[in-house]
Enzyme design. Structure first.
Site, short mmCIF file in Angstrom:
data_model
loop_
_atom_site.label_atom_id
_atom_site.label_comp_id
_atom_site.label_asym_id
_atom_site.label_seq_id
_atom_site.Cartn_x
_atom_site.Cartn_y
_atom_site.Cartn_z
N ASP A 8 30.03 26.44 -4.42
CA ASP A 8 31.11 26.96 -5.24
C ASP A 8 31.95 25.74 -5.62
OD1 ASP A 8 32.96 28.65 -6.52
OD2 ASP A 8 34.17 28.80 -4.69
N GLU A 67 27.53 28.02 -8.90
CA GLU A 67 28.23 28.91 -9.83
C GLU A 67 28.42 28.21 -11.17
OE1 GLU A 67 31.41 31.96 -8.71
OE2 GLU A 67 32.57 30.27 -9.49
N ASP A 139 36.48 29.90 -0.40
CA ASP A 139 35.51 29.07 -1.13
C ASP A 139 34.14 29.08 -0.44
OD1 ASP A 139 37.20 28.05 -3.29
OD2 ASP A 139 38.27 27.00 -1.69
#
Length: 173
Positions: A8, A67, A139
């Protein structure tokens, strides 16, 4: 069985999650954050590259997921996020890992069941699915969700390929 490292990305904090996929199940291997502090952007990008490279050495993943960039209102922030993603992707490509990319909506849909889920819902589902004793930091939870999204997507693609193969064989008879 595959080991999936997911990232992420962030220009201040980059979350990571590592899972082992066995059939329909996931085993938690590790997660956390690469904290980048207040250094200049080039130094933070090097920290991301070095951190992801170290994770690859430590966990020996066979797959890598990250992502996609989401642009809301802050174009400058999106550009920095894109650079953070690039640093992580280069670390994966240098290790000859295939790279898969997923939108935040795809990840939330795969893990929570709705693309509009909030961070606390993602954290709760990650904790539940991976049977963790406590909720991971946001996160890290997002990265673990990306890893599980990738595992589900790969399994679906394999299933579709198998169905297509059966259909083709049936037509050839």
């Amino acid at each position: 069985m595959s080991i999936i490292l997911a990232i992420d990305p962030g220009s201040r904090t980059t979350g990571y999650g590592v899972v082992k996929k066995r059939g329909h199940n996931f085993d938690y291997l590790g997660s956390g954050c690469i904290r980048l502090g207040d250094a200049e952007l080039p130094a933070r990008l090097k920290m991301i590259f070095d951190g992801v490279s170290e994770l690859i050495k430590q966990f020996q993943p066979s797959e890598f997921a990250i992502e996609q960039v989401f642009v809301a209102h802050n174009v400058g922030g999106a550009l920095k996020l894109g650079q953070a993603r690039g640093a992580a992707i280069v670390a994966a490509v240098n290790a000859n890992l295939p790279v898969a990319e997923y939108s935040a909506r795809q990840v939330k849909q795969a893990v929570v069941g709705t693309g509009g889920a909030d961070k606390s819902q993602v954290q709760h589902m990650v904790q539940s699915i991976l049977k963790l004793s406590k909720s991971p930091q946001a996160d890290a939870a997002d990265a673990l969700a990306i890893a599980m999204c990738h595992g589900h997507t790969q399994q679906s693609l394999i299933g579709m390929a198998g169905q297509a193969s059966k259909t083709v064989r049936g037509r050839l008879r």
